[in-house]
Design a protein around this motif. Sequence first.
Motif, PDB file in Angstrom:
ATOM      1  N   HIS A   1      -4.474  -8.164  -7.650  1.00  0.00           N
ATOM      2  CA  HIS A   1      -3.098  -8.966  -7.254  1.00  0.00           C
ATOM      3  C   HIS A   1      -3.464  -9.113  -5.602  1.00  0.00           C
ATOM      4  CE1 HIS A   1       0.158  -8.647 -10.026  1.00  0.00           C
ATOM      5  NE2 HIS A   1      -0.307  -7.268 -10.222  1.00  0.00           N
ATOM      6  N   THR A   2      -2.897 -10.050  -5.113  1.00  0.00           N
ATOM      7  CA  THR A   2      -3.150 -10.159  -3.618  1.00  0.00           C
ATOM      8  C   THR A   2      -2.653  -9.121  -2.717  1.00  0.00           C
ATOM      9  OG1 THR A   2      -1.075 -11.490  -3.448  1.00  0.00           O
ATOM     10  CG2 THR A   2      -3.098 -12.708  -3.977  1.00  0.00           C
ATOM     11  N   GLY A   3      -1.320  -8.669  -3.490  1.00  0.00           N
ATOM     12  CA  GLY A   3      -0.843  -7.576  -2.440  1.00  0.00           C
ATOM     13  C   GLY A   3       0.035  -8.061  -1.654  1.00  0.00           C
ATOM     14  N   ILE A   4       0.767  -6.898  -0.959  1.00  0.00           N
ATOM     15  CA  ILE A   4       1.531  -7.551   0.201  1.00  0.00           C
ATOM     16  C   ILE A   4       0.814  -7.480   1.631  1.00  0.00           C
ATOM     17  CG2 ILE A   4       3.740  -6.711   1.579  1.00  0.00           C
ATOM     18  CD1 ILE A   4       4.670  -5.201  -0.882  1.00  0.00           C
ATOM     19  N   THR A   5       0.614  -8.725   1.938  1.00  0.00           N
ATOM     20  CA  THR A   5      -0.032  -9.120   3.090  1.00  0.00           C
ATOM     21  C   THR A   5       0.242  -8.611   4.343  1.00  0.00           C
ATOM     22  OG1 THR A   5       0.544 -11.088   3.405  1.00  0.00           O
ATOM     23  CG2 THR A   5      -1.064 -10.884   1.822  1.00  0.00           C
ATOM     24  N   PRO A   6      -0.396  -8.406   5.453  1.00  0.00           N
ATOM     25  CA  PRO A   6       0.015  -8.351   6.856  1.00  0.00           C
ATOM     26  C   PRO A   6       1.095  -8.912   7.035  1.00  0.00           C
ATOM     27  CG  PRO A   6      -2.354  -7.783   6.614  1.00  0.00           C
ATOM     28  CD  PRO A   6      -2.176  -8.316   5.154  1.00  0.00           C
ATOM     29  N   ALA A   7       0.881 -10.420   6.984  1.00  0.00           N
ATOM     30  CA  ALA A   7       1.802 -11.046   7.399  1.00  0.00           C
ATOM     31  C   ALA A   7       3.185 -10.787   6.878  1.00  0.00           C
ATOM     32  CB  ALA A   7       1.559 -12.521   7.045  1.00  0.00           C
ATOM     33  N   ILE A   8       3.335 -10.891   5.619  1.00  0.00           N
ATOM     34  CA  ILE A   8       4.457 -10.273   4.658  1.00  0.00           C
ATOM     35  C   ILE A   8       5.027  -9.206   5.328  1.00  0.00           C
ATOM     36  CG2 ILE A   8       5.504  -9.881   2.577  1.00  0.00           C
ATOM     37  CD1 ILE A   8       3.387 -11.542   1.358  1.00  0.00           C
ATOM     38  N   ILE A   9       4.341  -8.010   5.537  1.00  0.00           N
ATOM     39  CA  ILE A   9       4.851  -6.897   6.149  1.00  0.00           C
ATOM     40  C   ILE A   9       5.425  -7.140   7.602  1.00  0.00           C
ATOM     41  CG2 ILE A   9       4.027  -4.339   6.891  1.00  0.00           C
ATOM     42  CD1 ILE A   9       1.883  -4.359   4.684  1.00  0.00           C
ATOM     43  N   ALA A  10       4.513  -7.858   8.194  1.00  0.00           N
ATOM     44  CA  ALA A  10       5.233  -8.127   9.653  1.00  0.00           C
ATOM     45  C   ALA A  10       6.638  -8.863   9.485  1.00  0.00           C
ATOM     46  CB  ALA A  10       4.233  -9.054  10.353  1.00  0.00           C
ATOM     47  N   GLU A  11       6.848  -9.669   8.532  1.00  0.00           N
ATOM     48  CA  GLU A  11       8.162 -10.383   8.381  1.00  0.00           C
ATOM     49  C   GLU A  11       9.267  -9.462   7.982  1.00  0.00           C
ATOM     50  OE1 GLU A  11       9.360 -14.363   5.979  1.00  0.00           O
ATOM     51  OE2 GLU A  11       7.768 -13.527   5.331  1.00  0.00           O
ATOM     52  N   LEU A  12       8.803  -8.413   7.125  1.00  0.00           N
ATOM     53  CA  LEU A  12       9.872  -7.726   6.564  1.00  0.00           C
ATOM     54  C   LEU A  12      10.236  -6.978   7.598  1.00  0.00           C
ATOM     55  CD1 LEU A  12       8.296  -6.450   3.024  1.00  0.00           C
ATOM     56  CD2 LEU A  12       9.810  -8.284   3.637  1.00  0.00           C
ATOM     57  N   THR A  13       9.340  -6.212   8.516  1.00  0.00           N
ATOM     58  CA  THR A  13       9.473  -5.564   9.744  1.00  0.00           C
ATOM     59  C   THR A  13      10.461  -6.070  10.711  1.00  0.00           C
ATOM     60  OG1 THR A  13       7.393  -4.408   9.427  1.00  0.00           O
ATOM     61  CG2 THR A  13       8.406  -4.041  11.390  1.00  0.00           C
TER      62      THR A  13
END
Length: 554
Positions: free
Chosen positions: A198-210
Amino acid sequence: MVSGEVPEEPVVSKNSGLLFEKRLIERHILDYGKCPVTGEPLTMDDIVPIKTGKIVKPRPLTAASIPGMLGMFQNEWDGLMLSNFALEQQLHTARQELSHALYQPIQIAIKSSLERLTDPSILICPQHDAACRVIARLKKERDEARSLLAQSERQIMPAESTAVTSNAALSNGKRGSFSCAVLAPEDEDLGPAGKKLHTGITPAIIAELTDCNAALSQQRKKRQVPPALAPIDALERYTQLASHPLHKTSKPGIVSLDIHYSKDVIATGGVDTNAVLFDRPSGQIVTTLSGHSKKVTSVKFVTEGDLFLTGSADKTVRVWQGSEDGNYDCKHTLKDHTAEVQAVTVHATNKYFVTASLDNTWCFYDLSSGICLTQVSDAGTDGRPEGYTSAAFHPDGLILGTGTSEALVKIWDVKSQANVAKFDGHVGAVTAISFSENGYYLATAAHDGVKLWDLRKLKNFRSFESSDSETPTNSVDFDHSGSYLAVASADIRVYQVASVKADWNCIKTFPDLSGTGKATCVKFGPDAKYIAVGSMDRNLRVFGLPGNDAPSES
């Protein structure tokens, strides 16, 4: 006549004047040398052929009745299908031969070019030189891609092993060890040890969630009870306003429910494999969504846009796209799970969602593309599989709650996919999970009733037993303001939300009017102006104050 049928090639005997079928009388003369009727000697010279017009055979006996004709048609259909199958096999064989015939010259040409490229004794013309350079460049790019893939796999493996060894969980304030692994959908390439990548939850997505978490947390500090919220005395006077038969009589039962607050549209998922969108103000069905092959266990609206999600016991999740005419088309069919999908929950960004399944995994998806970014599996404390029976996002979006078939409640950090806490104490599968809007309380339902958990201290501070010990509690729901809590079991009860130390009073009890003795799902409407209830009959029931913008009963 020997055969008793009209001859196709008639001949006549000179001696007796009798009529025969040519092939039959010839065979008889060769065997016996006499007339089959008179017994007199007969030779082929005594046989005279007769010229006739085209003979139309009489209709066979099988074609003289309807059952016989149906049998003839069946035989002809079987012959046609066999012929069609043979043609398809011939076509497949021809395609393979053609593919081989086309591929082999290309392979020979590449091999020849490579030989020219590596053998300096061969004189190379400019065209061959260019072709060889292109082939060499492609081979180089292929080797680089393989090297990068191998390097990525080596980086993934230590991360997975670290998650397995360091993933510890808080269990009602105590520590317990869990193992966590990441899986991938069937259409992805396989990585080491047969695991899917899987691509995984990328740092960009984590930043968006944060960022979303920070914004919602800030808003929550300024949150006030909506002035339009239904008061307690109004809820005490709620009664059934309408009962709408939305699902099939042959397979009754509503097992999931959700409400789009801005549109005031109620969605139900039924045992009849359909999801129904119902416009409450008008009392009309907007659309019925068909496509699942088993009961629809979970339905969820995406509050922004016209997307709608359904999870089913057929192991699939469907993403539906609405149109201006009110119809919905299936945009994605997701098949990452290997067992029943029990829950679907949408993140506060309205860009991602999570599904939970009895296959002991939960998946984190990108909503627009339908791609599974990560699939998380947890083996449990004693190694036994614990299929997930419920799931819900915390209002701020960085915490995910899941309930298991082994009576456990697990809390996950979405960013790291780590199991950070677990609660035990229930009896039976955890059928429903609901977070309060204040972010502090978690309500969970199981066979033994409802338990309330303080997320700040990670402990259970109150429990509500089921009104019927034989009937499990199937649904629990905080209203959008966090002021009320609804519980569905053998009846429907509404509690006033209070603090950890204060009493949570039951302000209203509705009997199960379905006659089944089992309310399966409950949901507050906008500002708690009404309560929608699903049961094991096919009717959606709406409770509220008479005359409060309610449609007449269907």
